[in-house]
Design a protein around this motif. Structure first.
Motif, mmCIF file in Angstrom:
data_model
loop_
_atom_site.group_PDB
_atom_site.id
_atom_site.type_symbol
_atom_site.label_atom_id
_atom_site.label_comp_id
_atom_site.label_asym_id
_atom_site.label_seq_id
_atom_site.Cartn_x
_atom_site.Cartn_y
_atom_site.Cartn_z
ATOM 1 N N ILE A 126 0.904 -1.105 -0.239
ATOM 2 C CA ILE A 126 0.495 -0.088 -0.457
ATOM 3 C C ILE A 126 1.117 0.897 -0.231
ATOM 4 C CG2 ILE A 126 -1.691 1.100 0.939
ATOM 5 C CD1 ILE A 126 -1.627 -1.625 2.642
ATOM 6 N N GLY A 127 0.928 2.057 -1.481
ATOM 7 C CA GLY A 127 1.594 3.190 -1.635
ATOM 8 C C GLY A 127 2.921 2.764 -1.959
ATOM 9 N N GLU B 29 -7.529 5.110 -3.345
ATOM 10 C CA GLU B 29 -7.154 4.283 -1.791
ATOM 11 C C GLU B 29 -7.535 3.980 -1.295
ATOM 12 O OE1 GLU B 29 -9.459 7.722 0.256
ATOM 13 O OE2 GLU B 29 -8.776 7.781 1.879
ATOM 14 N N GLY C 222 9.081 2.176 5.485
ATOM 15 C CA GLY C 222 8.786 3.833 5.284
ATOM 16 C C GLY C 222 9.062 4.804 6.303
ATOM 17 N N GLN C 223 8.427 5.788 5.747
ATOM 18 C CA GLN C 223 8.732 7.374 7.295
ATOM 19 C C GLN C 223 8.007 6.710 8.234
ATOM 20 O OE1 GLN C 223 10.431 10.429 6.670
ATOM 21 N NE2 GLN C 223 9.783 11.648 7.998
ATOM 22 N N THR D 111 0.197 9.523 5.519
ATOM 23 C CA THR D 111 -0.834 8.509 5.170
ATOM 24 C C THR D 111 -3.072 9.016 4.784
ATOM 25 O OG1 THR D 111 0.856 7.224 5.423
ATOM 26 C CG2 THR D 111 -1.774 6.492 6.282
ATOM 27 N N HIS E 4 5.814 20.200 11.602
ATOM 28 C CA HIS E 4 5.273 18.994 10.453
ATOM 29 C C HIS E 4 4.117 18.117 10.559
ATOM 30 C CE1 HIS E 4 7.480 15.842 8.416
ATOM 31 N NE2 HIS E 4 8.297 16.653 9.423
ATOM 32 N N GLU F 260 7.427 9.661 -5.440
ATOM 33 C CA GLU F 260 7.718 11.377 -6.268
ATOM 34 C C GLU F 260 8.490 12.186 -4.430
ATOM 35 O OE1 GLU F 260 4.309 13.634 -6.983
ATOM 36 O OE2 GLU F 260 5.066 15.596 -5.993
ATOM 37 N N LEU G 265 8.282 6.232 -1.914
ATOM 38 C CA LEU G 265 9.952 5.486 -1.807
ATOM 39 C C LEU G 265 10.174 4.456 -1.286
ATOM 40 C CD1 LEU G 265 12.187 8.443 -0.616
ATOM 41 C CD2 LEU G 265 12.253 8.193 -3.392
ATOM 42 N N VAL H 56 8.886 14.785 -2.394
ATOM 43 C CA VAL H 56 7.852 16.071 -2.243
ATOM 44 C C VAL H 56 8.940 17.238 -1.768
ATOM 45 C CG1 VAL H 56 6.108 14.883 -1.133
ATOM 46 C CG2 VAL H 56 7.944 15.009 0.319
ATOM 47 N N CYS H 57 10.186 16.916 -1.982
ATOM 48 C CA CYS H 57 10.751 18.379 -1.286
ATOM 49 C C CYS H 57 12.242 18.869 -1.965
ATOM 50 C CB CYS H 57 11.107 18.764 0.627
ATOM 51 S SG CYS H 57 11.350 20.450 0.848
ATOM 52 N N THR I 264 2.852 3.671 3.637
ATOM 53 C CA THR I 264 1.690 4.881 2.881
ATOM 54 C C THR I 264 2.152 6.727 4.011
ATOM 55 O OG1 THR I 264 0.486 4.541 4.460
ATOM 56 C CG2 THR I 264 -0.236 3.719 2.924
ATOM 57 N N GLY J 280 13.805 10.027 6.204
ATOM 58 C CA GLY J 280 14.532 10.951 5.070
ATOM 59 C C GLY J 280 14.381 9.568 3.624
HETATM 60 C C1 LIG Z 1 6.531 17.915 3.839
HETATM 61 C C2 LIG Z 1 7.373 16.620 3.300
HETATM 62 C C3 LIG Z 1 9.260 17.717 3.014
HETATM 63 C C4 LIG Z 1 9.976 16.324 3.425
HETATM 64 N N1 LIG Z 1 11.367 16.939 2.525
HETATM 65 C C5 LIG Z 1 12.458 15.485 3.177
HETATM 66 C C6 LIG Z 1 13.493 15.997 2.163
HETATM 67 O O1 LIG Z 1 13.732 17.228 1.666
HETATM 68 N N2 LIG Z 1 14.337 15.426 2.381
HETATM 69 C C7 LIG Z 1 13.995 13.756 2.807
HETATM 70 O O2 LIG Z 1 15.065 13.829 3.073
HETATM 71 N N3 LIG Z 1 12.932 13.367 3.239
HETATM 72 C C8 LIG Z 1 11.661 14.328 3.275
HETATM 73 N N4 LIG Z 1 10.584 13.702 3.982
HETATM 74 C C9 LIG Z 1 10.475 12.818 4.663
HETATM 75 C C10 LIG Z 1 10.494 11.823 4.284
HETATM 76 O O3 LIG Z 1 11.424 11.133 3.994
HETATM 77 C C11 LIG Z 1 9.743 11.708 2.669
HETATM 78 O O4 LIG Z 1 8.688 11.822 2.686
HETATM 79 C C12 LIG Z 1 9.796 10.560 1.462
HETATM 80 O O5 LIG Z 1 9.065 10.304 0.847
HETATM 81 C C13 LIG Z 1 9.146 9.109 2.570
HETATM 82 O O6 LIG Z 1 9.640 8.120 2.207
HETATM 83 P P1 LIG Z 1 7.924 7.178 2.025
HETATM 84 O O7 LIG Z 1 8.093 5.673 1.281
HETATM 85 O O8 LIG Z 1 7.264 6.507 3.770
HETATM 86 O O9 LIG Z 1 6.836 7.665 1.611
HETATM 87 P P2 LIG Z 1 6.587 8.415 0.815
HETATM 88 O O10 LIG Z 1 7.183 8.968 -0.301
HETATM 89 O O11 LIG Z 1 4.938 9.923 0.848
HETATM 90 O O12 LIG Z 1 4.549 7.605 -0.196
HETATM 91 C C14 LIG Z 1 3.918 7.590 -0.046
HETATM 92 C C15 LIG Z 1 2.662 6.917 -0.620
HETATM 93 O O13 LIG Z 1 1.588 6.104 -0.285
HETATM 94 C C16 LIG Z 1 0.397 6.777 -0.513
HETATM 95 N N5 LIG Z 1 -0.858 6.740 0.268
HETATM 96 C C17 LIG Z 1 -0.974 7.205 1.537
HETATM 97 N N6 LIG Z 1 -2.069 7.450 1.789
HETATM 98 C C18 LIG Z 1 -2.493 6.207 0.677
HETATM 99 C C19 LIG Z 1 -3.960 5.197 0.858
HETATM 100 N N7 LIG Z 1 -4.643 5.249 1.996
HETATM 101 N N8 LIG Z 1 -4.291 4.115 -0.054
HETATM 102 C C20 LIG Z 1 -3.278 4.393 -0.942
HETATM 103 N N9 LIG Z 1 -2.355 5.007 -1.451
HETATM 104 C C21 LIG Z 1 -1.866 5.973 0.334
HETATM 105 C C22 LIG Z 1 0.790 8.724 -1.388
HETATM 106 O O14 LIG Z 1 0.201 9.220 -1.906
HETATM 107 C C23 LIG Z 1 2.887 8.072 -0.933
HETATM 108 O O15 LIG Z 1 2.256 8.085 -2.611
HETATM 109 C C24 LIG Z 1 9.647 14.924 3.871
HETATM 110 C C25 LIG Z 1 8.309 14.540 4.357
HETATM 111 C C26 LIG Z 1 7.140 15.973 4.278
HETATM 112 C C27 LIG Z 1 5.861 14.969 4.821
#
Ligand SMILES: Cc1cc2nc3c(=O)[nH]c(=O)nc-3n(C[C@H](O)[C@H](O)[C@H](O)COP(=O)(O)OP(=O)(O)OC[C@H]3O[C@@H](n4cnc5c(N)ncnc54)[C@H](O)[C@@H]3O)c2cc1C
Length: 465
Positions: free
Chosen positions: A10-11, A123, A353-354, A142, A326, A51, A14, A53-54, A138, A360
């Motif tokens: 799910i999600g 979703e 993930g996060q 999330t 945040h 994607e 990264l 995000v920052c 997610t 990060g």
């Molecule tokens: C605003 C912001 C800025 C950040 N900037 C940085 C940065 O500059 N550098 C850094 O190292 N880290 C940064 N982070 C922290 C974090 O490392 C990143 O968010 C990173 O992308 C986390 O990876 P992830 O795969 O856990 O989550 P994400 O990359 O956010 O992926 C989660 C995915 O799950 C999907 N999703 C969510 N809910 C559902 C659902 N119910 N059903 C189906 N799909 C769903 C979303 O659409 C998304 O595609 C930032 C975080 C935030 C919130």
């Protein structure tokens, strides 16, 4: 192909992108559920997988730096996300930075064209059934309905929605010829490191806090932040009045450095004590990492680095993580997860993930790699693996799951990035920092290769047979 075992991820951020790829690589079918573009998060702008995000930077590339070491471990483990980052890197000094569109488009294409990966754009608002091997990845944003379901599954108060975290500093970078250990009124053990300021230093520090560059709050954070009056950013406290911080986190009373002498007289003690004191509290039992108490902040990271180094004793501080405020959904992993990233109460459910409380981009990819690999092993009826805490991947997963022997989470659980403070000591102390980090790296890569050969040759052999 229908007889193949299957997993749900799910999600497709990264972590989810890496997880889905590793599952398919092991010959297991994956259903990858991503809500974008049907529903977007407040920070994402495209419908592409992974994607960013920052920032477009994955941190230092050099393997004697913490994020560089984790990248190198992931390269050795054949991470698709790091390989794609390398392919689409742009010049960025010593950092691994990418062309974000090419990076995400390339990953989206690779996954969408893999016959073992079925992508569903919707979703998911509830966790799948217990029988289904599932990876939840997610992220910090999330969607609300799934976060609610997760909260019910994990139990109340075991899901955080807002991250108001103070900076974390490497213990060995704190100058104890200026700072001193002790607790207020000498109660209990000397659990804190105290950084004393005189009036001139305090006023200069306050001025710097007020004028330092602030990060712009996103709209979704502005609403959330209103609910947290009890946990104001340090710069806001500074703005509220000259003495506000001295009645809050910089309160000097009851803190005495034995080097100031054995003064019994109360009036004299008041006169001789510091004008203000910033305190650091242990983040882990061994005191490798220290949290600057009450310093949650919205200042930009480069501003934090400059302003916080004005605190006496922190002039050479090495920051493991900067303060943030945040929206950030993450679970109480030390209570909930195993170092394999399986939930203790439902072993076919894994998290990455996060959302697990790592911080990060590279740490998210690392969690995705491990959760994906273990989901594939579970789907094939094999035993999930864990990495030794001497590797950066193992150190992070042991830390968040509360299983690191000498790195137990001491204070409130807060997201943690890759850093050398998480690794167990070397057999012999190496004084030179650079040499020490190289020794950490060499040990990590050796141990990673051993684990990889022992467990994963078998997984991949079976996938191709
Ligand atoms: C605003 C912001 C800025 C950040 N900037 C940085 C940065 O500059 N550098 C850094 O190292 N880290 C940064 N982070 C922290 C974090 O490392 C990143 O968010 C990173 O992308 C986390 O990876 P992830 O795969 O856990 O989550 P994400 O990359 O956010 O992926 C989660 C995915 O799950 C999907 N999703 C969510 N809910 C559902 C659902 N119910 N059903 C189906 N799909 C769903 C979303 O659409 C998304 O595609 C930032 C975080 C935030 C919130």
């Amino acid at each position: 192909m229908s007889h193949l075992p299957s997993v749900v991820v799910i999600g497709a951020g990264l972590a989810g992108t890496e997880a889905a790829w590793q599952i398919a690589r092991a010959g297991v079918k994956v259903k990858l559920i991503e809500m974008r573009p049907i529903k977007s998060s407040p920070a994402h702008h495209t419908s592409d997988f992974a994607e960013l995000v920052c920032s477009n930077s994955f941190g230092a590339r050099c393997s004697d730096r913490a994020s560089g070491l984790l990248q190198e471990e992931l390269r050795q483990l054949k991470s698709l996300v790091i390989k794609t980052a390398d392919e689409h890197s742009v010049p960025a000094g010593g950092a691994l930075a990418v062309d974000r569109s090419q990076f995400s488009e390339s990953l989206t294409k690779r996954l969408s064209s893999n016959s073992l990966i079925q992508v569903e754009r919707r979703e998911l608002s509830q966790l799948p059934t217990e029988q289904q091997v599932t990876v939840i990845s997610t992220g910090p944003l999330t969607s609300e309905s799934l976060a609610e379901d997760l909260k019910i599954f994990t139990g109340l108060n075991e899901c955080h929605f807002f991250d108001a975290a103070s900076p974390i500093i490497e213990g060995e970078s704190i100058d104890l010829s200026i700072a001193f250990r002790g607790s207020r009124y000498d109660k209990g053990d000397a659990d804190y490191i105290n950084c004393p300021m005189n009036k001139k230093q305090y006023l200069a520090f306050r001025d710097a806090l007020i004028t330092a560059e602030q990060a712009e709050l996103k709209d979704f954070d502005k609403n959330t932040a209103k609910y947290f009056e009890g946990c104001l950013p340090i710069e806001e406290l500074a703005r509220r009045g000259e003495d506000t911080m001295r009645y809050g986190p910089l309160k000097p009373i009851g803190l005495w450095d034995p080097r100031w002498g054995d003064v019994k007289d109360k009036a004299l003690r008041r006169e001789k004590r510091a004008y203000a004191v910033a305190q650091l509290r242990k983040e882990d039992l061994n005191g490798r990492l220290w949290n600057l108490v009450g310093f949650q902040t919205n200042l930009k990271w480069h501003a934090q680095k400059t302003v916080l180094k004005m605190i006496p004793g922190l002039q050479d501080a090495s920051f493991v993580r900067f303060g943030v405020m945040h929206r950030n959904t993450f679970i109480e992993s030390p209570q909930l997860l195993l170092p394999t990233l399986q939930f203790k109460k439902r072993i076919k459910l894994l998290a990455a993930g996060q959302i697990t409380g790592t911080e990060g981009y590279v740490a998210a990819v690392a969690g995705g790699w491990l959760a994906g690999t273990n989901a594939a092993l579970l789907a094939k009826g094999q035993k999930p693996i864990e990495f030794p805490p001497t590797t950066m991947l193992g150190a992070l997963t042991h830390f968040i799951s509360g299983s690191a022997k000498d790195m137990k989470v001491k204070t409130n659980f807060q997201p943690m990035p890759a850093n050398f403070g998480l690794l167990p000591d070397l057999p012999e102390r190496i004084k030179n920092k650079r040499d020490r980090y190289c020794a950490y790296r060499d040990r990590a890569i050796k141990d990673l290769q051993e684990t990889n050969q022992k467990h994963l040759g078998q997984l991949l052999e079976k996938s191709t047979s």
